[in-house]
Motif scaffolding. Structure first.
Motif, PDB file in Angstrom:
ATOM      1  N   ILE A 558       0.856  -1.828   0.291  1.00 16.54           N
ATOM      2  CA  ILE A 558       0.171   0.108   0.112  1.00 16.54           C
ATOM      3  C   ILE A 558       0.641   1.225   0.014  1.00 16.54           C
ATOM      4  N   SER A 559       0.379   2.677  -0.953  1.00 16.85           N
ATOM      5  CA  SER A 559       1.257   3.423  -0.321  1.00 16.85           C
ATOM      6  C   SER A 559      -0.176   5.043  -0.675  1.00 16.85           C
ATOM      7  N   TRP A 560       0.491   6.168   0.019  1.00 12.00           N
ATOM      8  CA  TRP A 560      -0.307   7.172  -0.260  1.00 12.00           C
ATOM      9  C   TRP A 560       0.382   8.165  -0.287  1.00 12.00           C
ATOM     10  N   ALA A 561      -0.178   9.207   0.034  1.00 10.61           N
ATOM     11  CA  ALA A 561       0.191  10.777  -0.278  1.00 10.61           C
ATOM     12  C   ALA A 561       0.302  11.623   0.932  1.00 10.61           C
ATOM     13  N   LEU A 562       0.884  12.459   1.766  1.00 13.24           N
ATOM     14  CA  LEU A 562       1.007  13.158   2.579  1.00 13.24           C
ATOM     15  C   LEU A 562      -0.019  13.969   2.151  1.00 13.24           C
ATOM     16  N   PRO A 563      -0.651  14.502   3.869  1.00  7.57           N
ATOM     17  CA  PRO A 563      -1.655  15.170   3.510  1.00  7.57           C
ATOM     18  C   PRO A 563      -2.193  16.803   3.145  1.00  7.57           C
ATOM     19  N   SER A 564      -2.940  17.242   3.098  1.00  7.15           N
ATOM     20  CA  SER A 564      -2.742  18.766   2.238  1.00  7.15           C
ATOM     21  C   SER A 564      -1.951  19.633   2.934  1.00  7.15           C
ATOM     22  N   ASN A 565      -3.272  19.059   4.725  1.00 11.19           N
ATOM     23  CA  ASN A 565      -3.172  20.481   5.541  1.00 11.19           C
ATOM     24  C   ASN A 565      -1.581  19.149   6.672  1.00 11.19           C
ATOM     25  N   ILE A 571       4.441  16.218   9.812  1.00 12.02           N
ATOM     26  CA  ILE A 571       4.468  14.353   9.781  1.00 12.02           C
ATOM     27  C   ILE A 571       5.422  14.133  10.752  1.00 12.02           C
ATOM     28  N   LEU A 572       4.806  12.693  11.874  1.00  9.90           N
ATOM     29  CA  LEU A 572       5.953  12.253  12.308  1.00  9.90           C
ATOM     30  C   LEU A 572       5.569  10.810  11.951  1.00  9.90           C
ATOM     31  N   GLY A 573       5.246  10.438  11.739  1.00  6.83           N
ATOM     32  CA  GLY A 573       4.619   9.118  10.596  1.00  6.83           C
ATOM     33  C   GLY A 573       2.496   9.204  10.705  1.00  6.83           C
ATOM     34  N   MET A 592       0.810   0.610  17.802  1.00  7.83           N
ATOM     35  CA  MET A 592       0.894   2.232  18.183  1.00  7.83           C
ATOM     36  C   MET A 592       2.148   2.585  18.408  1.00  7.83           C
ATOM     37  N   ASP A 593       3.199   1.693  18.669  1.00  6.29           N
ATOM     38  CA  ASP A 593       4.027   2.150  19.148  1.00  6.29           C
ATOM     39  C   ASP A 593       5.761   2.658  18.247  1.00  6.29           C
ATOM     40  N   GLU A 594       5.176   1.879  17.005  1.00  6.67           N
ATOM     41  CA  GLU A 594       5.709   1.684  15.472  1.00  6.67           C
ATOM     42  C   GLU A 594       5.213   2.443  15.349  1.00  6.67           C
ATOM     43  N   ILE A 595       4.587   3.440  14.714  1.00  6.00           N
ATOM     44  CA  ILE A 595       4.543   4.113  13.577  1.00  6.00           C
ATOM     45  C   ILE A 595       5.118   4.418  12.557  1.00  6.00           C
ATOM     46  N   ILE A 596       4.382   4.023  11.428  1.00  7.45           N
ATOM     47  CA  ILE A 596       4.687   3.847  10.119  1.00  7.45           C
ATOM     48  C   ILE A 596       5.599   5.663   9.199  1.00  7.45           C
ATOM     49  N   LYS A 597       6.605   5.482   9.446  1.00  9.94           N
ATOM     50  CA  LYS A 597       7.689   6.587   9.132  1.00  9.94           C
ATOM     51  C   LYS A 597       7.718   7.366   7.641  1.00  9.94           C
ATOM     52  N   GLU A 598       7.633   5.881   6.432  1.00  8.32           N
ATOM     53  CA  GLU A 598       7.216   6.115   5.927  1.00  8.32           C
ATOM     54  C   GLU A 598       5.846   6.550   4.658  1.00  8.32           C
ATOM     55  N   LYS A 599       5.583   5.970   3.602  1.00  3.47           N
ATOM     56  CA  LYS A 599       4.139   6.508   2.578  1.00  3.47           C
ATOM     57  C   LYS A 599       4.221   5.476   2.278  1.00  3.47           C
ATOM     58  N   VAL A 616      -5.468   5.316   6.699  1.00  6.42           N
ATOM     59  CA  VAL A 616      -4.665   5.821   7.163  1.00  6.42           C
ATOM     60  C   VAL A 616      -4.768   7.311   7.531  1.00  6.42           C
ATOM     61  N   THR A 617      -3.734   7.676   8.826  1.00  7.90           N
ATOM     62  CA  THR A 617      -4.027   8.335   9.350  1.00  7.90           C
ATOM     63  C   THR A 617      -2.985   9.548   9.878  1.00  7.90           C
ATOM     64  N   ALA A 618      -2.309  10.332   9.353  1.00  4.73           N
ATOM     65  CA  ALA A 618      -0.750  11.188   9.786  1.00  4.73           C
ATOM     66  C   ALA A 618      -0.977  11.575  11.809  1.00  4.73           C
ATOM     67  N   ILE A 619       0.394  11.529  11.950  1.00  9.66           N
ATOM     68  CA  ILE A 619       0.241  12.520  12.961  1.00  9.66           C
ATOM     69  C   ILE A 619       1.394  12.974  13.178  1.00  9.66           C
ATOM     70  N   ASN A 620       1.400  14.481  13.806  1.00  8.34           N
ATOM     71  CA  ASN A 620       2.082  14.949  13.902  1.00  8.34           C
ATOM     72  C   ASN A 620       2.015  15.778  15.080  1.00  8.34           C
ATOM     73  N   LEU A 621       2.933  16.752  15.625  1.00  8.95           N
ATOM     74  CA  LEU A 621       3.559  16.807  17.085  1.00  8.95           C
ATOM     75  C   LEU A 621       1.964  17.242  17.723  1.00  8.95           C
ATOM     76  N   SER A 622       0.831  17.617  17.169  1.00  7.95           N
ATOM     77  CA  SER A 622      -0.183  17.374  18.075  1.00  7.95           C
ATOM     78  C   SER A 622      -0.981  16.505  18.658  1.00  7.95           C
ATOM     79  N   GLY A 623      -0.948  15.216  17.518  1.00  9.94           N
ATOM     80  CA  GLY A 623      -1.574  14.721  17.846  1.00  9.94           C
ATOM     81  C   GLY A 623      -1.736  13.839  16.447  1.00  9.94           C
ATOM     82  N   VAL A 624      -3.104  12.491  16.349  1.00  8.72           N
ATOM     83  CA  VAL A 624      -3.338  11.689  15.293  1.00  8.72           C
ATOM     84  C   VAL A 624      -4.614  12.708  14.664  1.00  8.72           C
TER      85      VAL A 624
END
Length: 1131
Positions: A558-565, A571-573, A592-599, A616-624
């Motif tokens: 599976i592959s995906w793209a970076l979220p537009s926002n 993005i941490l993972g 949960m303790d092994e987030i996916i770094k690549e896309k 898929v969902t993205a995680i940044n410094l604020s959270g999921v």
């Protein structure tokens, strides 16, 4: 004058005021000689003056061969060229193993002969060849024989070489008559030779050859270190004569030069070498300098390597310059050695000079370099390509052996290339160094780019200083100030990376930053950033739905793209979830303790054969952040094989704008080709090379309609099957498809078309023909087998054609034919149109009595008789004993009739009427026939009356009525208007004139104005107005037309639906009388019928030509008869 004709010399000298013409001509001749020498040096064929030619002619039957040996110039040296002249093939070629002589055309004013034609002795019945060589190329020269010009033909063959320097004259089959003097004329120069023809014998022949040797002596080339060369030369000619005895075997040509000496340019104190090559290795030669023989010593070295001879000067001095010659066996070759002394640098000094000079701002820079060379030497210094001149900050020292440059108080802008250039008469040389002036750097460059702003950090970057001052940046000094405070906080020094991540920030606060660059030379000025705000909690948006890269039994990629926002932070993972088809439970793929770094991610926890979807969902410094939409379902199975080609591809339907394709799905072959998932249809116009796809999404069915085609264009079509394994090979139609329906022969579809119609003059004529045809047919209307007039309007559409005459005239009477033709065939239809009007009355009526009891009525024909072949006459009589007129005869096509049963003692009057399809004329009355009148005076007192004015303004006697018509039915409106003079009638719908609208039938007859709408539709609803206008006034009348949807028709017997066919009136009269509503058939009567004498509407009781009117009891309604009355074709 160099390019002018000789006859213009005097005019040119007069124009420029030159008095001494003799002096000018002398200088002009010198200029021309120099020009010839320069061009010969570049492209002519010079010869060595010492080279000897030993011609050899070998006779064998009628074929003679001889060899010519000469020298050609190659580069700056001379090399020998062997040429072979074949008298039978008439070819004279110059051949060399190493050099191909390129032909160059020169337009020269003075052309001369390098080799002239020679006297020849030829045996009788043999061929003789004259050949000459020119100094400059000429495409053609003139050959003369016995005083007359010779032409190329059977006797003489005139040829020229490719380079146009060698010209030949071949005289075939010589006899005693060919003996004489032959000449070659090239411009103003010519040469002649004798041809002696003698009997064939084996004796030797003595021939005297004049051989021209050409020397090309060039001066030494002067070349500087850049490779520039200057060369001059002169050409001399020497003529010598030798006696040669021609025998049947060629003599030994002896030793000759294969490669001669070449001029050499040598530098002082360096080595120079001269080399030549002989045709034999067994010969010894001698070297000479300026005529003195050279013996080997420490300076000169003489070597021999086979046929190659060398002279080497180990250490050249100025006295070694001169002319060198090598002689062997009576032959020699010469060359010049020119020893030069250009400026030169010592290699060690030059290496030290090229090292960059580094100084600090305000300090002095010194450049110095030693050199040697022939004086005088010009010295120039340059900085960045611009010559340096002495001033307050620049000092230049020059001497015979060195030069020094002093640059005082250097600035940063002085950094660049420093160059010294030395030049003398022998050459030029340069040396380059670099000056580096060190200074503190400039400030870092903005604007600052904010790369991350979150609740816990601010990350930004900037650009390094534009000028680092000659030293690399070591680090940056950072300061920070919170907006609203007055103090700056020193953050410290950071490594020399033009980015910074500040993690000591408060959420939502704004900060300013100062940045300074630090090098070994100092610290730059400060660069201050704009305020930057630490972000609040902002979660990332949902990424795009994941895409399936590949699928196998045990793994799905599976592959995906970076979220537009991204929420304003990096993005941490990612977290990936999967769900089986038919299930509502989403399970996390990664821990949960092994987030996916690549896309991208390889999902291995799958069951073979099951169908899955992913999100898929993205995680940044604020959270999921939010989850994406699910991906498409995918089977966990090994990749499929592409399907095979579709079969039975064909076109089932075509039209001008679309075509329909059908095919059979490809066969499934396990392991080779799998089942097709869908199909793509591609189309390509015949004139294009690229295919375009008709459907963006897969079609599952095995048929497709291609739309949007251009009429009558040609298209290529193909179908491609596809599945998860890929696309199949395309299946293409064997032939192109033409965008047109299948050919259909033209056929008329309206079976109620009239073949004959009568129209009153002034009314419009409309003939509408409906047809079916494919492709679009060619439509042509004819009148009496000729083209229609321009005032007739033809309107064509896809399935119909209409002919319209807006206002008919009697001349429009004729047979109108339409021809519909296409490639499938043609069809024609004809309609006779008769344009007429009420006939004019007959002429005077006369009575004759030839037989007692009978009277013959004779009348003059009506003026319309010649124009109307259907015009006829009716005769009525009035008996004095009766008060009514009776019809004696009708439908008479002649101009007389005999009336019987004439009673004596009675008076008779006769009236003659003219009748046609439109109506009946006024009567022409005969004189009274019968009892003679008593003679006597009969006085009639006629009362005098005043002339009354009958003019009046228009008024509507019968106004328009309201109309409600069913959709698709006819609507007939009528009213009556009077006025004198006759008013002009205009119809309007919603205040828009309808008089020129061909969709409405409008007529005006004797004050009765009517308008007919054939098929009423919603567009016909509205207010209708009729206006009548003359010179005395204007009148107007209006009504409203409503359209309603027609209901199912009731029986003709119903009182609510009065549509009754006229043909069934008589047979159904009894049944109609029994119905709830009573119907009356009323025939309108003219004025004459009101005076008695029968029920007919015409004088004498003849049947009325008008169609009946039907009235419904209780409310009247006018109905048109269908079909029309046979006696009245118009209706």
């Amino acid at each position: 004058m160099l390019d002018a004709d000789r006859k213009d010399y005097e005019r040119i000298c007069t124009e420029f005021g030159v008095a001494d013409l003799h002096l000018i001509l002398k200088k002009l001749e010198e200029k021309k000689k120099k020009r010839v020498q320069n061009k010969c040096k570049d492209g002519a064929i010079p010869y060595d003056k010492e080279a000897t030619e030993k011609p050899s002619i070998k006779s064998a039957g009628r074929t003679n061969d001889f060899n010519i040996k000469g020298l050609m110039q190659k580069g700056n040296g001379l090399e020998r060229v062997d040429g072979k002249v074949n008298l039978l093939d008439t070819e004279l070629n110059l051949v060399d193993e190493d050099v191909t002589l390129l032909s160059t055309e020169f337009k020269l004013s003075n052309v001369d002969f390098v080799i002239k034609i020679e006297d020849l002795k030829a045996p009788e019945r043999d061929d003789a060849l004259f050949a000459c060589v020119l100094t400059h190329p000429l495409p053609k020269i003139t050959w003369m024989g016995k005083g007359s010009a010779l032409e190329d033909g059977e006797k003489y063959s005139i040829t020229v070489s490719d380079h146009k320097l060698i010209h030949r004259l071949l005289i075939r089959d010589c006899n005693q008559l060919d003996q004489g003097i032959y000449s070659a004329v090239a411009g103003i120069t010519s040469c002649s030779a004798w041809l002696v023809v003698q009997e064939s014998s084996g004796k030797s022949i003595d021939v005297e050859f004049n051989q021209i040797q050409t020397f090309a002596t060039s001066q030494n080339e002067v070349a500087d270190s850049y490779g520039n060369k200057d060369s001059t030369g002169s050409i001399t000619h020497q003529r010598r004569t030798m006696k040669v005895q021609w025998k049947q075997h060629a003599s030994d040509p002896g030793v000759h030069f294969i490669c001669g000496l070449s001029d050499v340019n040598a530098f002082i104190n360096e080595t120079a070498e001269l080399t030549c090559k002989l045709s034999s290795e067994d010969c010894e030669g001698a070297w000479f300098r300026d005529g003195k023989k050279i013996f080997p010593d420490d300076t000169f070295s003489v070597t021999k390597d086979g046929a190659i001879h060398k002279l080497v000067i180990t250490r050249c001095e100025e006295e070694h310059s001169g002319k060198y010659r090598f002689e062997v066996d009576g032959r020699k070759t010469e060359a010049m050695i020119n020893v030069q002394d250009p400026p030169r640098f010592n290699p060690e000094d030059l290496s030290a000079f090229t090292e960059p000079v580094t100084v600090k701002v305000g300090h002095n820079a010194i450049f110095k370099l030693h050199f040697v060379g022939h004086e005088p030497i010009k010295i120039k210094w340059y900085r960045e390509g611009e010559e340096l001149l002495e001033d307050n900050n620049t000092k230049i020292e020059k001497s015979a052996s060195h030069s020094r440059l002093l640059l005082s108080r250097c600035q940063r802008k002085d950094t660049g290339e420093i160059k010294i250039r030395l030049k003398n008469e022998h050459g030029c040389i340069e040396a380059i160094s670099q000056l580096i002036v060190l200074d503190k750097p400039t400030s870092p460059l903005g604007p600052v780019e904010l790369t991350e702003s979150s609740a816990v950090c601010i990350e930004f970057r900037w650009r390094p200083p534009k000028d680092d001052g000659g030293s690399p940046v070591i680090n940056y000094i950072m300061e920070r100030q919170q907006v609203g405070r007055n103090t700056w906080k020193k953050i410290g020094e950071i490594p020399a990376v033009s980015s910074y991540r500040d993690t000591d920030v408060d959420r939502g606060r704004k900060y300013w930053y100062r940045i300074r660059a630090v090098t070994a030379e100092g610290t730059s000025e400060v660069m201050e950033t704009d305020d930057m705000q630490a972000g609040t909690l902002a979660f990332p948006g949902p990424p795009a739905p994941p895409k399936v890269v590949s699928a196998y039994d045990e793994c799905i990629n599976i592959s995906w793209a970076l979220p537009s926002n991204t929420g304003g932070s990096r993005i941490l993972g990612y977290i990936l979830e999967k769900r089986k088809k038919g299930s509502n439970l989403w399970t996390v793929v990664n821990a949960m303790d092994e987030i996916i770094k690549e896309k991208n991610y390889a999902v291995k926890d799958v069951v073979a054969g099951m169908e899955y979807e992913f999100r898929v969902t993205a995680i940044n410094l604020s959270g999921v952040g939010e989850f994406s939409n699910p991906s498409e379902f995918v089977f966990a199975r090994d990749p499929k094989k592409p399907p095979g080609k579709v079969t039975s591809l064909k076109v089932t339907e075509t039209s001008y704008s679309h075509l329909v394709l059908t095919w059979t799905k490809p066969e499934v072959k396990p392991g080779i080709q799998d089942e097709a998932k869908g199909y793509y249809v591609d189309i390509r116009p015949a004139e294009c090379t690229e295919w375009s796809r008709c459907n963006s999404t897969l079609i599952i069915t095995t048929s497709f309609t291609v739309k949007g085609l251009k009429s009558m264009d040609m298209y290529w079509v193909r179908v491609i099957a596809t599945n998860d394994g890929g696309e199949s090979a395309p299946e293409e139609l064997a032939n192109y498809v033409l965008a047109m329906p299948s050919p259909v022969r033209p056929k008329f579809t309206n079976h109620k078309m009239k073949s004959f119609m009568v129209v009153r003059a002034g009314n419009s004529v409309r003939i509408t023909v409906n047809f079916e045809a494919s492709p679009r047919p060619y439509i042509m209307w004819l009148k009496d087998n000729g083209p229609v007039t321009k005032r007739i309007t033809i309107s064509n559409s896809d399935g119909s054609s209409q002919l319209l005459i807006p206002s008919s005239e009697r001349s429009d009477t004729g047979i109108y034919s339409i021809m519909v033709k296409n490639l499938a065939g043609q069809e024609t239809f004809s309609t006779e149109v008769r344009v007429t009007d009420d006939p004019k009355p007959p002429g005077p009526v006369e009575l004759e009595e030839n037989v007692p009891g009978t009277v013959t009525v004779i009348w003059e024909p009506s003026p319309d008789e010649k124009r109307d072949d259907r015009l006829h006459y009716a005769v009525s009589k009035l008996d004095s004993t009766k008060r009514t007129w009776t019809t004696v005869a009708d439908r008479l096509f002649n101009n007389k009739i005999t009336v019987c049963n004439i009673m004596h003692g009675r008076e008779y009057l006769f009236r003659v009427y003219a009748k046609n399809d439109m109506g009946i004329s006024a009567p022409s009355e005969s004189p009274t026939y019968g009892t003679e009148k008593k003679k006597g005076k009969f006085v009639v007192s006629v009362p005098t009356r005043k002339d009354c004015d009958l003019r009046c303004a228009p008024t509507f006697m019968v106004p328009l009525k309201l109309h409600t018509a069913p959709k698709g039915y006819e609507c007939y409106m009528s009213c009556a208007v009077k006025g004198n003079p006759k008013p002009r009638i205009t119809w309007y719908r919603n205040h828009i004139s309808l008089n020129t609208n061909t969709n409405y039938y409008i007529s005006d007859t004797c004050g009765v104005c009517s308008m007919l709408i054939l098929r009423v539709g919603p567009k016909d609803m509205g207010e209708y107005t009729i206006t009548a206008e003359n010179a005395l006034g204007r009148a107007e009348c209006s009504t409203v037309l409503s359209v309603r949807v027609a209901h199912r028709q009731k029986s003709v017997m119903s009182a609510g639906h009065p549509h009754v066919a006229l043909g069934s009136v008589c047979s159904a009269a009894a049944k109609i009388a029994q119905s709830k509503g009573r119907l009356r058939v009323v025939f309108p009567l003219d004025d004459s019928s009101a005076h008695g004498g029968g029920d007919s509407a015409t004088p004498g009781g003849s049947p009325a030509p008008h169609s009946p009117l039907l009235f419904l009891s209780g409310r009247s309604r006018c109905l048109r008869s269908t079909p029309p009355c046979p006696s009245h074709p118009l209706l």
